[in-house]
Design an enzyme around this catalytic site. Structure first.
Site, PDB file in Angstrom:
ATOM      1  N   SER A 107       0.839  -1.198   0.000  1.00 21.63           N
ATOM      2  CA  SER A 107       0.000   0.000   0.000  1.00 21.63           C
ATOM      3  C   SER A 107       0.880   1.256   0.000  1.00 21.63           C
ATOM      4  O   SER A 107       0.505   2.285  -0.564  1.00 21.63           O
ATOM      5  CB  SER A 107      -0.917   0.002   1.222  1.00 21.63           C
ATOM      6  OG  SER A 107      -0.165  -0.124   2.411  1.00 21.63           O
ATOM      7  N   ASP A 138       8.881  -3.124  -5.048  1.00 24.82           N
ATOM      8  CA  ASP A 138       7.480  -2.734  -4.940  1.00 24.82           C
ATOM      9  C   ASP A 138       7.143  -1.580  -5.882  1.00 24.82           C
ATOM     10  O   ASP A 138       6.124  -1.600  -6.587  1.00 24.82           O
ATOM     11  CB  ASP A 138       7.147  -2.335  -3.496  1.00 24.82           C
ATOM     12  CG  ASP A 138       7.542  -3.411  -2.499  1.00 24.82           C
ATOM     13  OD1 ASP A 138       7.691  -4.580  -2.911  1.00 24.82           O
ATOM     14  OD2 ASP A 138       7.718  -3.088  -1.316  1.00 24.82           O
ATOM     15  N   TYR A 154      13.634  -7.250   9.115  1.00 31.02           N
ATOM     16  CA  TYR A 154      13.971  -6.967   7.712  1.00 31.02           C
ATOM     17  C   TYR A 154      15.408  -6.462   7.610  1.00 31.02           C
ATOM     18  O   TYR A 154      16.208  -6.960   6.814  1.00 31.02           O
ATOM     19  CB  TYR A 154      12.987  -5.946   7.140  1.00 31.02           C
ATOM     20  CG  TYR A 154      13.144  -5.725   5.653  1.00 31.02           C
ATOM     21  CD1 TYR A 154      12.347  -6.400   4.740  1.00 31.02           C
ATOM     22  CD2 TYR A 154      14.100  -4.836   5.167  1.00 31.02           C
ATOM     23  CE1 TYR A 154      12.489  -6.199   3.373  1.00 31.02           C
ATOM     24  CE2 TYR A 154      14.260  -4.629   3.805  1.00 31.02           C
ATOM     25  CZ  TYR A 154      13.446  -5.305   2.907  1.00 31.02           C
ATOM     26  OH  TYR A 154      13.600  -5.109   1.546  1.00 31.02           O
TER      27      TYR A 154
HETATM   28  C1  GLA Z   1       9.395  -5.737   1.051  1.00 37.13           C
HETATM   29  C2  GLA Z   1      10.313  -4.701   0.440  1.00 37.13           C
HETATM   30  C3  GLA Z   1      10.840  -5.150  -0.927  1.00 37.13           C
HETATM   31  C4  GLA Z   1      11.407  -6.561  -0.878  1.00 37.13           C
HETATM   32  C5  GLA Z   1      10.443  -7.495  -0.153  1.00 37.13           C
HETATM   33  C6  GLA Z   1      11.039  -8.854   0.052  1.00 37.13           C
HETATM   34  O1  GLA Z   1       8.225  -5.832   0.281  1.00 37.13           O
HETATM   35  O2  GLA Z   1       9.647  -3.476   0.303  1.00 37.13           O
HETATM   36  O3  GLA Z   1      11.794  -4.228  -1.390  1.00 37.13           O
HETATM   37  O4  GLA Z   1      12.680  -6.555  -0.273  1.00 37.13           O
HETATM   38  O5  GLA Z   1      10.052  -6.990   1.107  1.00 37.13           O
HETATM   39  O6  GLA Z   1      11.197  -9.509  -1.160  1.00 37.13           O
END
Ligand code: GLA
Length: 388
Positions: free
Chosen positions: A133, A178, A230
């Site tokens: 989003s 994304d 992350y």
């Molecule tokens: C999130 C991040 C992306 C990517 C994914 C994992 O969506 O925004 O850039 O790293 O995680 O694939």
């Protein structure tokens, strides 16, 4: 409401909030990643597609230096002075649209007098489901400002602008996937992106023709990429690349894994193995889609989930259960999608079995005592565009 209705409503809301007509309404979609997880910031391969859930930005330029934003998901109107704003002053939902203006400034756009704008944002991309989003807001605003400021920036560069906003204004150390999916997506197709060269190809998915749909299982387990896991995964990948003496894990192949195992600790090795094998799975998926069609990719999706669960350790019990229950109910392949630690799983499902998958996953969650998931289908759709 239909998408046309939401676009018209966004224009009407802009008029009532700012007392004049918008210059136009632009929209950008959320995304599902079919395969290629945590490969983008390792300069690897991804295969996301844009979905039929979008964000609309009604935008009108001003003749001063002020930017004001409103949205349907907050009562706040946020106002900033464009030439003085820095990423550290931006917070909450407004960091996404206003972060784009700042990031365009970092990209060489002179944010002097007369670059002010008003924007009103509406969206039907679920927030917190791992369907980007945030990128949808960024990309809708990016194409609106690109057009109205007459910048003529190409879409791969606009994706970089969106990523900069996300990294600096929002504070999430994410990759380029994304925003690329949201800007480059095409109906019935996925975007096969090389995150090193930023070269992309459109790959036909052919789900509908094969009698298949993508079922989203939103676990409602919330995640944030601005904190914790992350960034830790990203750091492990960098440590693995450094140990191997390469610039990024893109330079490591499956044949290098034996050596990798010898020179690093087990956890770092498993992080590396996920990224290296996931890159290979993206290439295998593209090849299989082209040669045999989507009915043949199920096993690759399953293998990706196992790798994220066991090697990269970004899945959660709810996602694992969603994947198992969907497969038992007849999905041909299933995996968590996006950054992990919550969010959604996808299940590639024969049209005739969508109800069965929905019911079985719901039952499994109830039995396990988990919050009821939200289950719906998405269609591969066009990327960001002007609507009105
Ligand atoms: C999130 C991040 C992306 C990517 C994914 C994992 O969506 O925004 O850039 O790293 O995680 O694939």
């Amino acid at each position: 409401m239909t998408h046309d209705d939401i676009a018209a409503q966004a224009a009407a809301d802009f008029r009532s909030q700012f007392g004049r007509a918008a210059d136009g309404v632009w929209s950008a979609p959320g995304r599902v990643n079919l395969i290629g997880e945590h490969t983008d910031y390792n300069e690897g391969f991804v295969l996301p597609f844009a979905i039929d859930r979008r964000t609309w930005a009604a935008v009108g330029l001003r003749d001063d230096n002020t930017a004001r934003v409103t949205s349907t998901f907050s009562d706040d109107e946020v106002e900033i002075g464009l030439s003085t704003v820095g990423p550290e002053q931006l917070e909450g939902w407004s960091a996404y649209p206003l972060g784009i203006a700042w990031a365009l400034g970092q990209n060489g756009v002179e944010l002097a007098e007369q670059h002010g704008f008003d924007a009103h944002i509406a969206s039907d991309v679920p927030v917190g489901a791992g369907l980007s989003s945030s990128a949808a807001i960024e990309c809708a605003v990016a194409i609106a400002l690109d057009e109205r400021w007459q910048l003529g920036i190409d879409r791969p560069t606009l994706a970089r602008v969106g990523q900069l906003a996300e990294n600096e204004a929002v504070g999430a150390p994410t990759g380029i996937m994304d925003q690329s999916a949201s800007l480059l997506g095409r109906r019935d197709s996925a975007v096969f992106l090389d995150c090193r060269s930023l070269r992309s190809e459109i790959v036909d998915l052919g789900f509908a023709a094969a009698g298949l749909a993508i079922v989203i299982i939103d676990t409602k387990v919330s995640h944030s990429h601005a904190t914790g896991g992350y960034a830790a995964r990203r750091a492990s990948c960098e440590a693995g690349a450094a140990a191997l003496g390469v610039e990024s894990l893109r330079d490591v192949g499956v044949a290098d894994l034996d050596r990798a195992r010898e020179i690093m600790d087990d956890e770092t090795f498993r992080r590396v193995r996920h990224v290296v094998t996931e890159n290979a799975r993206v290439l295998a998926t593209v090849r299989t889609l082209r040669e045999s069609g989507p009915l043949a990719i199920g096993e690759i999706l399953d293998a990706s989930h196992v790798s994220m669960r066991d090697d990269f350790e970004i899945s959660v019990a709810e996602l694992d259960l969603a994947v198992v229950a969907a497969r038992e109910a007849g999905a041909i392949g299933a995996r968590m999608t996006g950054g992990g630690f919550g969010g959604a799983a996808i299940a590639l499902t024969p049209l005739a079995l969508i109800d069965e998958v929905t019911a079985r996953v719901g039952e499994a969650f109830a039995q396990a005592g988990y919050t009821a998931p939200e289950i719906f289908t998405v269609t591969p759709s066009d990327g960001a565009k002007r609507e009105l």
